[in-house]
Scaffold this active site. Structure first.
Site, PDB file in Angstrom:
ATOM      1  CG  ASP A 184      -4.179   3.914   8.010  1.00  0.00           C
ATOM      2  OD1 ASP A 184      -3.598   4.815   8.161  1.00  0.00           O
ATOM      3  OD2 ASP A 184      -4.755   3.441   7.356  1.00  0.00           O
ATOM      4  CB  SER A 239      -1.070   0.182   1.366  1.00  0.00           C
ATOM      5  OG  SER A 239      -0.321  -0.055   2.244  1.00  0.00           O
ATOM      6  CG  HIS A 261      -1.578   3.454   4.473  1.00  0.00           C
ATOM      7  ND1 HIS A 261      -2.912   2.231   5.082  1.00  0.00           N
ATOM      8  CD2 HIS A 261      -1.596   2.150   3.886  1.00  0.00           C
ATOM      9  CE1 HIS A 261      -2.778   1.442   5.587  1.00  0.00           C
ATOM     10  NE2 HIS A 261      -2.013   1.148   4.072  1.00  0.00           N
ATOM     11  CG  ASN A 291       0.872  -5.303   4.681  1.00  0.00           C
ATOM     12  OD1 ASN A 291       0.462  -4.753   5.271  1.00  0.00           O
ATOM     13  ND2 ASN A 291       1.410  -4.885   2.970  1.00  0.00           N
ATOM     14  N   GLY A 300      -2.075  -4.333   1.341  1.00  0.00           N
ATOM     15  CA  GLY A 300      -1.866  -5.394   1.720  1.00  0.00           C
ATOM     16  C   GLY A 300      -0.794  -6.881   1.840  1.00  0.00           C
TER      17      GLY A 300
END
Length: 214
Positions: free
Chosen positions: A187, A37, A190, A103, A74
């Site tokens: 979040d 991402s 990011h 991830n 992801g």
């Protein structure tokens, strides 16, 4: 007869153009970015991520190169490893930027697995004739100092083993500054659009060295 000669010349010219076109295309560097991402513009408007900014920088610097962004939000190193052979065959890159691993840590995957996957991807890209740049990531302190340090060291370790270029921390100047929260989306994972130029600034020096060494 005059028309026949003209047609023959046209055919010869067309044949020469077809013969030389693949060579010209092959001479143009192709940069394949295989990431997650952080490279896939998650939560950002299209064309504002660091990979899109890379294309613009190459144009400004008058470096003829084509960028292929094969990043998927992801994705893990296992996913990248499974996707890479087809990407190499399809795009025939001269340079591969691997921006994966974050991830893996978020999912608590074994460090050895991440290292093996990064190593396999690097070797596969090099075997296909591409220069490799590993874009590393570092973990927040809550993951524990020992785990975080061993994770961060993976990228440089793989780079040394396979003589690949390494950017130790793609979020340098973004995640490690006092007011880092302003450069992250709600979040807190990011980066925002404002952070993308700094991410490119972290990648650019190592990537341009590879481009100019060819």
């Amino acid at each position: 007869m005059e028309f026949w000669v003209l047609d023959r010349r046209q055919l010869i010219a067309a044949g020469l153009a077809a013969a030389y076109a693949p060579a010209a295309w092959a001479a143009t560097p192709v940069i394949l970015v295989v990431g997650d991402s952080l490279s896939a513009e998650y939560g950002l408007k299209r064309g504002s991520g660091w990979v899109a900014l890379l294309e613009q920088r190459l144009e400004r610097e008058k470096i003829a190169a084509r960028v292929v962004n094969a990043s998927i939000s992801g994705d893990t190193t296992s996913g990248g490893r499974s996707r890479l052979p087809a990407l190499l065959a399809q795009h025939k890159p001269t340079h591969v930027v691997i921006e994966l691993g974050g991830n893996d840590a978020l999912r608590g995957l074994p460090l050895g697995m991440t290292e093996n996957n990064l190593s396999a991807m690097t070797q596969a890209a090099q075997k296909a004739g591409a220069e490799v740049l590993l874009a590393g990531i570092q973990l927040p302190p809550n993951y524990g100092r020992d785990y975080g340090e061993r994770f961060a060291a993976l990228f440089e370790k793989v780079g040394r083993q396979h003589k690949a270029a390494v950017v130790p921390f793609i979020l340098k100047g973004v995640a490690d500054i006092p007011d880092a929260a302003r450069l992250f989306q709600p979040d807190r994972i990011h980066p925002t659009e404002e952070a993308q130029p700094q991410m490119l600034a972290n990648v650019w020096p190592e990537l341009v060295k590879l481009l100019r060494s060819k």
